[in-house]
Design an enzyme around this catalytic site. Structure first.
Site, PDB file in Angstrom:
ATOM      1  N   SER A 143      17.692 -50.532   7.273  1.00  0.00           N
ATOM      2  CA  SER A 143      17.477 -50.763   8.705  1.00  0.00           C
ATOM      3  C   SER A 143      16.928 -49.470   9.292  1.00  0.00           C
ATOM      4  CB  SER A 143      18.821 -51.093   9.370  1.00  0.00           C
ATOM      5  OG  SER A 143      18.728 -50.971  10.780  1.00  0.00           O
ATOM      6  N   TYR A 156      28.122 -50.208  10.702  1.00  0.00           N
ATOM      7  CA  TYR A 156      26.811 -50.665  10.193  1.00  0.00           C
ATOM      8  C   TYR A 156      25.897 -49.458   9.958  1.00  0.00           C
ATOM      9  CZ  TYR A 156      22.405 -53.404  10.336  1.00  0.00           C
ATOM     10  OH  TYR A 156      21.191 -53.988  10.064  1.00  0.00           O
TER      11      TYR A 156
END
Ligand code: BGC
Length: 255
Positions: A143, A156
């Site tokens: 990401s 995350y």
């Protein structure tokens, strides 16, 4: 059909970015093991779609937060298709919780599904690739948040940051075996993980305004990068991340 004769495993393969990767690799000619944990009907539909295209895919239910179940996926690839060339560590979850609010269970779940699975997915795939010879590709779907803080989504970010260093370190370690390890770092993509944002018009407008290209990505726009990385054209890429983020990491309000 640049991936004809290649065999891939895609974790989290029956929804979101994973589903687009499965279809992209299959259209390029690869045979696929589709890992999933829920919605078997979505896996069945994907298998049928690929069969209709003249491709080959099998769904295997496996919880990739458990190492023996990752082993099951790689064994399925070898049993059904004879080898493994491309391992896509894609499965991911987020809790959108901060350093102050994240519980131990949330922390463990996010780290296990995003990072532990990618670590052991890389290990188990690489062992198979070394045993069969001829190298291979490991593609980690990370990401922008492997490098860029997302306040309110701390665990995350930790997991994606870990995947950044997994990609770099395993890329160096596995290079002598001809195995390339590359990360793909998407920005905001129109998938189930972002449903809460997409359903909130004010939040969506704020997000789109922060993206130089002015919109979220479609899953296929991430899958296209993965298909490239799996093919011969990407033979000199390893131990790094390709960001497909519409420019969001570089956006500036110009103040
Ligand atoms: C996260 C999304 C976030 C996007 C852009 C993704 O990795 O899953 O929640 O909107 O990055 O910041």
């Amino acid at each position: 059909m640049s991936l004809k004769g290649k065999v891939a495993v895609v974790t989290g393969g029956n929804s979101g970015i994973g589903q687009a990767i499965v279809l992209g690799l299959a259209k390029a000619g690869a045979s696929i093991v589709i890992d999933y944990v829920a919605h078997p009907e979505a896996t069945d539909a994907l298998e049928r779609e690929i069969a209709a295209l003249g491709g080959a895919a099998i769904g295997v239910e496996a919880d990739i937060s458990r190492v023996e179940e990752i082993q099951t996926l790689v064994q399925a690839a070898v049993a059904k298709f004879g080898r493994l060339d491309i391992m896509v560590n894609n499965a991911g979850v987020e809790t959108r919780t901060s350093v102050l609010t994240t519980t131990e269970d949330q922390y463990d779940k996010v780290l296990a599904i995003n990072l532990k699975s990618a670590f052991f997915g890389t290990q188990i795939a690489a062992r198979q690739m070394i045993a069969q010879g001829g190298g291979g590709r490991v593609i980690n779907i990370t990401s922008v948040h492997e490098d860029w803080p997302m306040p309110g989504n701390t665990a995350y970010c930790l997991a994606k940051g870990g995947m950044r260093m997994l990609t770099r370190t395993a890329g160096v370690e596995l290079a002598p075996h001809g195995i390339c390890v590359v990360g793909v770092g998407p920005g905001a993509v129109a998938t189930p993980i972002n449903l809460s944002t997409m359903r909130d018009p004010a939040l969506l407008a704020k997000l789109n305004a922060a993206i130089p290209l002015g919109r979220m990505a479609e899953p296929e726009e991430i899958a296209n990068v993965v298909v490239f990385l799996a093919g011969d054209g990407a033979s000199y890429l390893t131990a790094t991340t390709i960001f497909a983020d519409g420019g969001i990491m570089q956006s500036s309000v110009g103040l």
